[in-house]
Design a protein around this motif. Sequence first.
Motif, PDB file in Angstrom:
ATOM      1  N   PHE A   5       0.896  -1.135  -0.196  1.00 36.97           N
ATOM      2  CA  PHE A   5       0.003  -0.136  -0.134  1.00 36.97           C
ATOM      3  C   PHE A   5       0.822   1.180  -0.031  1.00 36.97           C
ATOM      4  N   THR A   6       0.498   2.134  -1.079  1.00 33.96           N
ATOM      5  CA  THR A   6       1.019   3.411  -0.879  1.00 33.96           C
ATOM      6  C   THR A   6       0.038   4.414  -0.653  1.00 33.96           C
ATOM      7  N   ASP A   7       0.035   5.479   0.278  1.00 37.62           N
ATOM      8  CA  ASP A   7      -0.799   6.478   0.641  1.00 37.62           C
ATOM      9  C   ASP A   7      -0.614   7.714  -0.193  1.00 37.62           C
ATOM     10  N   GLY A   8      -1.508   8.145  -0.913  1.00 37.88           N
ATOM     11  CA  GLY A   8      -1.117   9.228  -2.054  1.00 37.88           C
ATOM     12  C   GLY A   8      -1.645  10.472  -1.165  1.00 37.88           C
ATOM     13  N   GLY A   9      -1.981  10.605  -0.021  1.00 38.32           N
ATOM     14  CA  GLY A   9      -1.857  11.633   0.607  1.00 38.32           C
ATOM     15  C   GLY A   9      -3.271  12.369   0.437  1.00 38.32           C
ATOM     16  N   PHE A  10      -4.410  11.601  -0.048  1.00 35.34           N
ATOM     17  CA  PHE A  10      -5.624  12.064  -0.533  1.00 35.34           C
ATOM     18  C   PHE A  10      -6.500  12.315   0.707  1.00 35.34           C
ATOM     19  N   ARG A  11      -7.444  13.244   0.685  1.00 40.07           N
ATOM     20  CA  ARG A  11      -8.267  13.517   1.869  1.00 40.07           C
ATOM     21  C   ARG A  11      -9.176  12.224   2.028  1.00 40.07           C
ATOM     22  N   THR A  12      -9.362  11.808   3.400  1.00 39.52           N
ATOM     23  CA  THR A  12     -10.015  10.638   3.690  1.00 39.52           C
ATOM     24  C   THR A  12     -11.498  10.845   3.929  1.00 39.52           C
ATOM     25  N   PRO A  13     -12.324   9.938   3.949  1.00 44.86           N
ATOM     26  CA  PRO A  13     -11.933   8.624   3.488  1.00 44.86           C
ATOM     27  C   PRO A  13     -11.627   8.442   1.775  1.00 44.86           C
ATOM     28  N   TYR A  14     -10.884   7.391   1.439  1.00 45.30           N
ATOM     29  CA  TYR A  14     -11.024   7.135   0.014  1.00 45.30           C
ATOM     30  C   TYR A  14     -10.773   5.701  -0.231  1.00 45.30           C
ATOM     31  N   TYR A  15     -11.231   5.267  -1.412  1.00 49.73           N
ATOM     32  CA  TYR A  15     -10.989   3.860  -1.931  1.00 49.73           C
ATOM     33  C   TYR A  15      -9.681   3.976  -2.687  1.00 49.73           C
ATOM     34  N   LEU A  16      -8.882   3.140  -2.514  1.00 49.51           N
ATOM     35  CA  LEU A  16      -7.771   2.995  -3.514  1.00 49.51           C
ATOM     36  C   LEU A  16      -7.624   1.495  -4.085  1.00 49.51           C
ATOM     37  N   ILE A  17      -7.720   1.719  -5.580  1.00 50.07           N
ATOM     38  CA  ILE A  17      -7.561   0.376  -6.233  1.00 50.07           C
ATOM     39  C   ILE A  17      -6.255   0.361  -6.971  1.00 50.07           C
ATOM     40  N   ASP A  18      -5.493  -0.821  -6.928  1.00 50.09           N
ATOM     41  CA  ASP A  18      -4.161  -0.813  -7.205  1.00 50.09           C
ATOM     42  C   ASP A  18      -3.940  -1.813  -8.168  1.00 50.09           C
ATOM     43  N   GLU A  19      -3.525  -1.068  -9.624  1.00 54.17           N
ATOM     44  CA  GLU A  19      -3.614  -2.069 -10.922  1.00 54.17           C
ATOM     45  C   GLU A  19      -2.499  -3.073 -10.662  1.00 54.17           C
ATOM     46  N   THR A  20      -1.336  -2.809  -9.842  1.00 55.40           N
ATOM     47  CA  THR A  20      -0.674  -4.050  -9.870  1.00 55.40           C
ATOM     48  C   THR A  20      -1.074  -5.071  -9.231  1.00 55.40           C
ATOM     49  N   LEU A  21      -1.791  -5.065  -8.216  1.00 52.02           N
ATOM     50  CA  LEU A  21      -2.393  -6.087  -7.381  1.00 52.02           C
ATOM     51  C   LEU A  21      -3.489  -6.714  -8.306  1.00 52.02           C
ATOM     52  N   LEU A  22      -4.290  -5.607  -8.972  1.00 45.65           N
ATOM     53  CA  LEU A  22      -5.169  -6.413 -10.031  1.00 45.65           C
ATOM     54  C   LEU A  22      -4.567  -7.326 -11.023  1.00 45.65           C
ATOM     55  N   VAL A  23      -3.576  -6.907 -11.459  1.00 43.87           N
ATOM     56  CA  VAL A  23      -2.815  -7.578 -12.602  1.00 43.87           C
ATOM     57  C   VAL A  23      -2.278  -9.074 -12.040  1.00 43.87           C
ATOM     58  N   HIS A  24      -2.075  -9.129 -10.892  1.00 48.14           N
ATOM     59  CA  HIS A  24      -1.520 -10.244 -10.002  1.00 48.14           C
ATOM     60  C   HIS A  24      -2.494 -11.227 -10.027  1.00 48.14           C
ATOM     61  N   ASN A  25      -3.861 -10.932  -9.712  1.00 44.19           N
ATOM     62  CA  ASN A  25      -4.816 -11.556  -9.803  1.00 44.19           C
ATOM     63  C   ASN A  25      -5.251 -12.018 -11.258  1.00 44.19           C
ATOM     64  N   LEU A  26      -5.244 -11.140 -12.045  1.00 46.47           N
ATOM     65  CA  LEU A  26      -5.796 -11.419 -13.409  1.00 46.47           C
ATOM     66  C   LEU A  26      -4.860 -12.208 -14.148  1.00 46.47           C
ATOM     67  N   GLU A  27      -3.536 -12.303 -13.965  1.00 45.73           N
ATOM     68  CA  GLU A  27      -2.588 -13.381 -14.214  1.00 45.73           C
ATOM     69  C   GLU A  27      -2.916 -14.895 -13.966  1.00 45.73           C
ATOM     70  N   ILE A  28      -3.236 -15.082 -12.530  1.00 51.22           N
ATOM     71  CA  ILE A  28      -3.521 -16.220 -12.245  1.00 51.22           C
ATOM     72  C   ILE A  28      -4.758 -16.603 -12.919  1.00 51.22           C
ATOM     73  N   LEU A  29      -5.714 -15.850 -13.100  1.00 49.43           N
ATOM     74  CA  LEU A  29      -7.293 -16.364 -13.600  1.00 49.43           C
ATOM     75  C   LEU A  29      -6.922 -16.621 -15.238  1.00 49.43           C
ATOM     76  N   GLN A  30      -5.985 -15.648 -15.708  1.00 51.26           N
ATOM     77  CA  GLN A  30      -5.549 -16.041 -17.287  1.00 51.26           C
ATOM     78  C   GLN A  30      -4.937 -17.389 -17.339  1.00 51.26           C
ATOM     79  N   ASP A  31      -4.195 -17.790 -16.546  1.00 53.77           N
ATOM     80  CA  ASP A  31      -3.423 -18.979 -16.776  1.00 53.77           C
ATOM     81  C   ASP A  31      -4.327 -20.204 -16.269  1.00 53.77           C
TER      82      ASP A  31
END
Length: 378
Positions: A5-31
């Motif tokens: 996790f990297t905090d971008g310093g945005f006003r809270t509360p906020y949702y953050l979606i991480d593309e790198t973590l998404l790709v990790h899941n997607l590569e497993i599913l694609q396999d």
Amino acid sequence: MAGQFTDGGFRTPYYLIDETLLVHNLEILQDIAQQTGCKILLAQKAFSMFRVYPLLRNYLAGTTASGLYEAQLGHEAFGGETHVFCPAYRADEFDLILQYADDIVFNSPAQVRKYAAKARAAGKSVGLRINPEHSTQKETIYDPCAPGSRLGTTAANFDETILPLLDGLHFHTLCEQNSPDLASTFTAFAQKFGKYLHGMKWLNLGGGHHITRPDYDRQLLIDLLCRIQKEYQVQVYLEPGEAVVLNAGFLVASVLETMRNSMDIAILDTSAACHMPDVLEMPYRPPLLGSGQPAEKPYTYRLGGPTCLAGDIIGDYSFNAPLQEGQRLIFQDMALYTMVKNNTFNGMPLPDIILKKQDGTFETVRSFGYQDFKNRLS
């Protein structure tokens, strides 16, 4: 992967979606798809942040929908195959659904008789949802196989006269489960309905498969999928929601105040009732970065939201040091069943949605304000 996790310093509360973590899941599913020949679809009921659909469609075959609006979103924003299931379709919406869906699954023989001919005439694939009556979980609210379930057709209610109208069968019985539960469910399904599969084009095994969880038995899943396709000569579909975005999202909140009433309490600027409703509905205790179970670390707090609901409680957590006003807390695994369920009860603002791209930069996908609250009801 879950702890990144990297905090971008945005006003809270906020949702953050991480593309790198998404790709990790997607590569497993694609396999999994490449090894077995199955097709994997995104279940939009868990996650419908269409900003990342262009990324997801590089790995997945399409989307599933629970009704008209999700079908339209999947067709317009994702592409690929659009599948839809609804326990009962509205007659005044069905023609619109035909514009967006490629594959339409009905809940009962009566719905098939009512709509299948029109769907077939429009060139759509037609399926029936099955209830194999094989429960593999304890929570009745998440068990489509529980007695009295409205979801799926049981063997006793199956009508063989509709077989000429069907291209496939569908069952969805799992919730956050491992592949042995799928294997035992398929055995029960095959005993009751396997004889009908030989004349079908496809079989949809639904969602609830936690394929991207570290302890998931993927080899068992691969073996099962290959065996089904070889034995029955059908195209197999999976439609996970959670597995696509598991551990790829965060909800960042701040401590507004601490107080004491028999125990230490921290009031946050995020709400279980409004921003993570599954905490109360499921219920479950969301993971919180750097925290422990109650009394595991020296300082235990009950974390609550700022609404007037007495039960707006996220859970009890322990910390190495006392919580301070303004301190940020990072809830993990907050991509699934959060944004799709959140609400503005009590006038609570919705959290902003932030996307962390693979190059490390941040994009504010959506900010919400007073007008989003005001315009919902008038």
